[in-house]
Design a protein around this motif. Structure first.
Motif, PDB file in Angstrom:
ATOM      1  N   PRO A   4       0.805  -1.231   0.000  1.00  0.00           N
ATOM      2  CA  PRO A   4       0.000   0.000   0.000  1.00  0.00           C
ATOM      3  C   PRO A   4       0.833   1.274   0.000  1.00  0.00           C
ATOM      4  CG  PRO A   4      -0.913  -1.596   1.543  1.00  0.00           C
ATOM      5  CD  PRO A   4       0.409  -2.129   1.089  1.00  0.00           C
ATOM      6  N   SER A   5       1.915   1.293   0.776  1.00  0.00           N
ATOM      7  CA  SER A   5       2.760   2.497   0.829  1.00  0.00           C
ATOM      8  C   SER A   5       3.461   2.743  -0.501  1.00  0.00           C
ATOM      9  CB  SER A   5       3.799   2.354   1.940  1.00  0.00           C
ATOM     10  OG  SER A   5       3.173   2.229   3.200  1.00  0.00           O
ATOM     11  N   LEU A   6       3.938   1.677  -1.135  1.00  0.00           N
ATOM     12  CA  LEU A   6       4.628   1.825  -2.417  1.00  0.00           C
ATOM     13  C   LEU A   6       3.678   2.320  -3.506  1.00  0.00           C
ATOM     14  CD1 LEU A   6       6.851  -1.365  -2.275  1.00  0.00           C
ATOM     15  CD2 LEU A   6       7.707   0.971  -2.513  1.00  0.00           C
ATOM     16  N   LEU A   7       2.445   1.842  -3.482  1.00  0.00           N
ATOM     17  CA  LEU A   7       1.486   2.245  -4.512  1.00  0.00           C
ATOM     18  C   LEU A   7       1.122   3.722  -4.414  1.00  0.00           C
ATOM     19  CD1 LEU A   7      -0.924  -0.835  -4.762  1.00  0.00           C
ATOM     20  CD2 LEU A   7       1.005  -0.222  -6.227  1.00  0.00           C
ATOM     21  N   THR A   8       1.260   4.301  -3.226  1.00  0.00           N
ATOM     22  CA  THR A   8       0.993   5.742  -3.097  1.00  0.00           C
ATOM     23  C   THR A   8       2.061   6.582  -3.791  1.00  0.00           C
ATOM     24  OG1 THR A   8       2.177   5.919  -0.985  1.00  0.00           O
ATOM     25  CG2 THR A   8      -0.178   5.391  -0.888  1.00  0.00           C
ATOM     26  N   LEU A   9       3.234   5.988  -4.051  1.00  0.00           N
ATOM     27  CA  LEU A   9       4.321   6.699  -4.730  1.00  0.00           C
ATOM     28  C   LEU A   9       4.286   6.511  -6.239  1.00  0.00           C
ATOM     29  CD1 LEU A   9       7.362   5.850  -2.400  1.00  0.00           C
ATOM     30  CD2 LEU A   9       5.674   7.690  -2.165  1.00  0.00           C
ATOM     31  N   ALA A  10       3.428   5.610  -6.715  1.00  0.00           N
ATOM     32  CA  ALA A  10       3.398   5.303  -8.141  1.00  0.00           C
ATOM     33  C   ALA A  10       2.800   6.452  -8.942  1.00  0.00           C
ATOM     34  CB  ALA A  10       2.600   4.029  -8.384  1.00  0.00           C
ATOM     35  N   CYS A  11       3.239   6.581 -10.192  1.00  0.00           N
ATOM     36  CA  CYS A  11       2.670   7.589 -11.089  1.00  0.00           C
ATOM     37  C   CYS A  11       1.192   7.302 -11.307  1.00  0.00           C
ATOM     38  CB  CYS A  11       3.400   7.568 -12.427  1.00  0.00           C
ATOM     39  SG  CYS A  11       5.184   7.862 -12.311  1.00  0.00           S
ATOM     40  N   SER A  12       0.444   8.336 -11.590  1.00  0.00           N
ATOM     41  CA  SER A  12      -0.993   8.210 -11.780  1.00  0.00           C
ATOM     42  C   SER A  12      -1.319   7.204 -12.889  1.00  0.00           C
ATOM     43  CB  SER A  12      -1.594   9.571 -12.133  1.00  0.00           C
ATOM     44  OG  SER A  12      -2.984   9.466 -12.360  1.00  0.00           O
ATOM     45  N   GLY A  13      -2.193   6.257 -12.575  1.00  0.00           N
ATOM     46  CA  GLY A  13      -2.606   5.252 -13.545  1.00  0.00           C
ATOM     47  C   GLY A  13      -1.691   4.060 -13.650  1.00  0.00           C
TER      48      GLY A  13
ATOM     49  N   ALA B 147      -5.528  -3.786   8.003  1.00  0.00           N
ATOM     50  CA  ALA B 147      -4.373  -3.093   7.455  1.00  0.00           C
ATOM     51  C   ALA B 147      -4.490  -2.858   5.955  1.00  0.00           C
ATOM     52  CB  ALA B 147      -3.099  -3.892   7.755  1.00  0.00           C
ATOM     53  N   TYR B 148      -5.029  -3.836   5.212  1.00  0.00           N
ATOM     54  CA  TYR B 148      -5.040  -3.729   3.755  1.00  0.00           C
ATOM     55  C   TYR B 148      -6.364  -3.252   3.177  1.00  0.00           C
ATOM     56  CZ  TYR B 148      -0.420  -5.571   2.872  1.00  0.00           C
ATOM     57  OH  TYR B 148       0.937  -5.715   2.785  1.00  0.00           O
ATOM     58  N   LEU B 149      -7.475  -3.522   3.860  1.00  0.00           N
ATOM     59  CA  LEU B 149      -8.777  -3.127   3.316  1.00  0.00           C
ATOM     60  C   LEU B 149      -9.442  -2.024   4.128  1.00  0.00           C
ATOM     61  CD1 LEU B 149     -10.332  -6.576   2.317  1.00  0.00           C
ATOM     62  CD2 LEU B 149      -9.083  -4.960   0.892  1.00  0.00           C
ATOM     63  N   GLY B 150      -9.136  -1.955   5.416  1.00  0.00           N
ATOM     64  CA  GLY B 150      -9.807  -0.976   6.268  1.00  0.00           C
ATOM     65  C   GLY B 150      -9.212   0.410   6.178  1.00  0.00           C
ATOM     66  N   LEU B 151      -7.997   0.517   5.629  1.00  0.00           N
ATOM     67  CA  LEU B 151      -7.344   1.813   5.522  1.00  0.00           C
ATOM     68  C   LEU B 151      -7.157   2.168   4.050  1.00  0.00           C
ATOM     69  CD1 LEU B 151      -4.620   1.306   8.255  1.00  0.00           C
ATOM     70  CD2 LEU B 151      -6.805   2.466   8.497  1.00  0.00           C
ATOM     71  N   ASN B 152      -6.864   3.420   3.781  1.00  0.00           N
ATOM     72  CA  ASN B 152      -6.598   3.852   2.411  1.00  0.00           C
ATOM     73  C   ASN B 152      -5.534   4.937   2.413  1.00  0.00           C
ATOM     74  OD1 ASN B 152      -7.994   6.453   2.879  1.00  0.00           O
ATOM     75  ND2 ASN B 152      -9.845   5.176   2.915  1.00  0.00           N
ATOM     76  N   SER B 153      -5.235   5.430   1.227  1.00  0.00           N
ATOM     77  CA  SER B 153      -4.159   6.420   1.100  1.00  0.00           C
ATOM     78  C   SER B 153      -4.456   7.716   1.838  1.00  0.00           C
ATOM     79  CB  SER B 153      -3.899   6.717  -0.382  1.00  0.00           C
ATOM     80  OG  SER B 153      -5.082   7.208  -0.999  1.00  0.00           O
ATOM     81  N   LYS B 154      -5.747   7.982   2.138  1.00  0.00           N
ATOM     82  CA  LYS B 154      -6.108   9.211   2.845  1.00  0.00           C
ATOM     83  C   LYS B 154      -6.053   9.053   4.362  1.00  0.00           C
ATOM     84  CE  LYS B 154      -9.096  10.833  -0.908  1.00  0.00           C
ATOM     85  NZ  LYS B 154     -10.466  11.259  -1.297  1.00  0.00           N
ATOM     86  N   SER B 155      -5.821   7.841   4.828  1.00  0.00           N
ATOM     87  CA  SER B 155      -5.718   7.624   6.274  1.00  0.00           C
ATOM     88  C   SER B 155      -4.451   8.287   6.800  1.00  0.00           C
ATOM     89  CB  SER B 155      -5.690   6.122   6.582  1.00  0.00           C
ATOM     90  OG  SER B 155      -6.851   5.483   6.095  1.00  0.00           O
ATOM     91  N   PRO B 156      -4.458   8.762   8.049  1.00  0.00           N
ATOM     92  CA  PRO B 156      -3.259   9.374   8.624  1.00  0.00           C
ATOM     93  C   PRO B 156      -2.090   8.398   8.620  1.00  0.00           C
ATOM     94  CG  PRO B 156      -5.178   9.760  10.020  1.00  0.00           C
ATOM     95  CD  PRO B 156      -5.598   8.770   8.981  1.00  0.00           C
ATOM     96  N   PRO B 157      -0.871   8.844   8.293  1.00  0.00           N
ATOM     97  CA  PRO B 157       0.287   7.953   8.278  1.00  0.00           C
ATOM     98  C   PRO B 157       0.494   7.230   9.617  1.00  0.00           C
ATOM     99  CG  PRO B 157       0.831  10.040   7.245  1.00  0.00           C
ATOM    100  CD  PRO B 157      -0.528  10.201   7.839  1.00  0.00           C
ATOM    101  N   SER B 158       0.199   7.920  10.724  1.00  0.00           N
ATOM    102  CA  SER B 158       0.378   7.295  12.035  1.00  0.00           C
ATOM    103  C   SER B 158      -0.561   6.107  12.214  1.00  0.00           C
ATOM    104  CB  SER B 158       0.141   8.319  13.147  1.00  0.00           C
ATOM    105  OG  SER B 158      -1.166   8.872  13.048  1.00  0.00           O
TER     106      SER B 158
END
Length: 303
Positions: A184-193, A260-271
């Motif tokens: 999940p963390s790596l995918l937030t760094l990926a280019c759009s699309g 961890a994988y389904l209940g959270l998303n990229s907009k969740s606080p990093p903490s």
């Protein structure tokens, strides 16, 4: 300050910035992680040793438990020692290949553990619902084959996801707000699309995991129906108690992974994301030995 890399072709290292920069907090995290890791290591090694040397524990259930403990040792060893070393040396860097290796190994061992938990549910089904045929069903050869299939499926699972995750191009920052490389963390760094391939793999793998989970549920439906037909309440309790450690471990493993994988998303606080990753990466390996030793009379006798 972390270096920000803008060229999508120039990322050769990632920065694991999950914990605060404060040196005191870094030492506290390192101490906590070290204690949890040591507890997980000692507990799982004890189970492996006891199930190897005690002739009373040479049964399919303990053979599977030995493999579960080995998986837990490997699983927690992929992330925690590197994180502790980073905290002590104040170095947050991990190479591109090191990050890919972490992703592969974490998914590999998590997938293997899930497959083995499915095998263990089948073992309980055979022991309770087919007691007269149990030795024929769960003979040595079939047990080895099922464990081998679990390890192989985990390897395939890890290979697919590391290929899907690192087939993308990374844009912007190389900072991961985690203490290890996770998908999940790596995918937030990926280019759009760029994430579409890995998202497809995730959806397919969750569908497959749901099918496997359905088989696990079906096993326990048959187990419960068989237990309810036992005349005495003491017999029902004694029979179903053999399933309680497995049920507890399955609940802990699946619930922490699901959140961890389904209940959270990229907009969740990093903490919050960090806390949940600590939950699913540290809790199952460290608590599994406790669950099995406390709820199993044979294990308690040896401990």
């Amino acid at each position: 300050m972390p270096e920000i890399l803008m060229n999508v072709t120039s990322i050769t290292r990632f920065l694991l910035m999950g914990f605060p920069d404060d040196q005191v907090l870094q030492r506290l995290y390192a101490a906590f992680f070290s204690l949890v890791y040591l507890a997980a290591l000692v507990g799982n090694l004890l189970i492996i040793t006891l199930t190897t040397i005690d002739h009373l524990l040479q049964t399919p259930m303990y053979f599977f438990l030995k493999n579960l403990s080995l998986i837990d040792i490997c699983y927690i060893s992929v992330t925690v020692p590197k994180s502790v070393m980073n905290s002590l040396t104040n170095s947050h860097s991990i190479s591109y290949m090191g990050c890919a290796s972490q992703v592969f190994l974490v998914v590999f061992f998590a997938g293997t553990e899930f497959a083995l938990l499915l095998v263990m549910s089948y073992d309980r089904y055979a022991a309770i619902c087919c007691p007269l045929h149990y030795e024929a069903i769960m003979n040595r050869g079939s047990c080895v084959q099922m464990v081998t299939a679990s390890w192989f499926s985990g390897c395939v699972y890890g290979s697919i996801h590391v290929a899907g995750t690192f087939s993308v191009r990374f844009c912007g920052s190389n900072v991961l707000h985690q203490f290890f490389c996770d998908i999940p963390s790596l995918l937030t760094l990926a280019c759009s699309g760029e994430q579409i391939v890995e998202y497809v793999f995730i959806i397919v793998s969750f569908c497959f995991a749901f099918v496997c989970f359905s088989f696990m549920v079906a096993s326990y439906v048959y187990i419960v129906s068989t237990v309810l037909r036992i005349p005495s309440s003491q017999g029902r309790f004694k029979t179903f108690s053999t399933c309680m450690p497995h049920l507890t471990v399955v609940t802990l493993f699946l619930s922490s992974g699901y959140i961890a994988y389904l209940g959270l998303n990229s907009k969740s606080p990093p903490s919050l994301n960090l806390f949940m990753s600590v939950l699913y990466s540290l809790l199952p390996p460290s608590l599994n030995p406790v669950i099995y030793s406390l709820r199993n009379k044979d294990m308690k006798a040896d401990f």
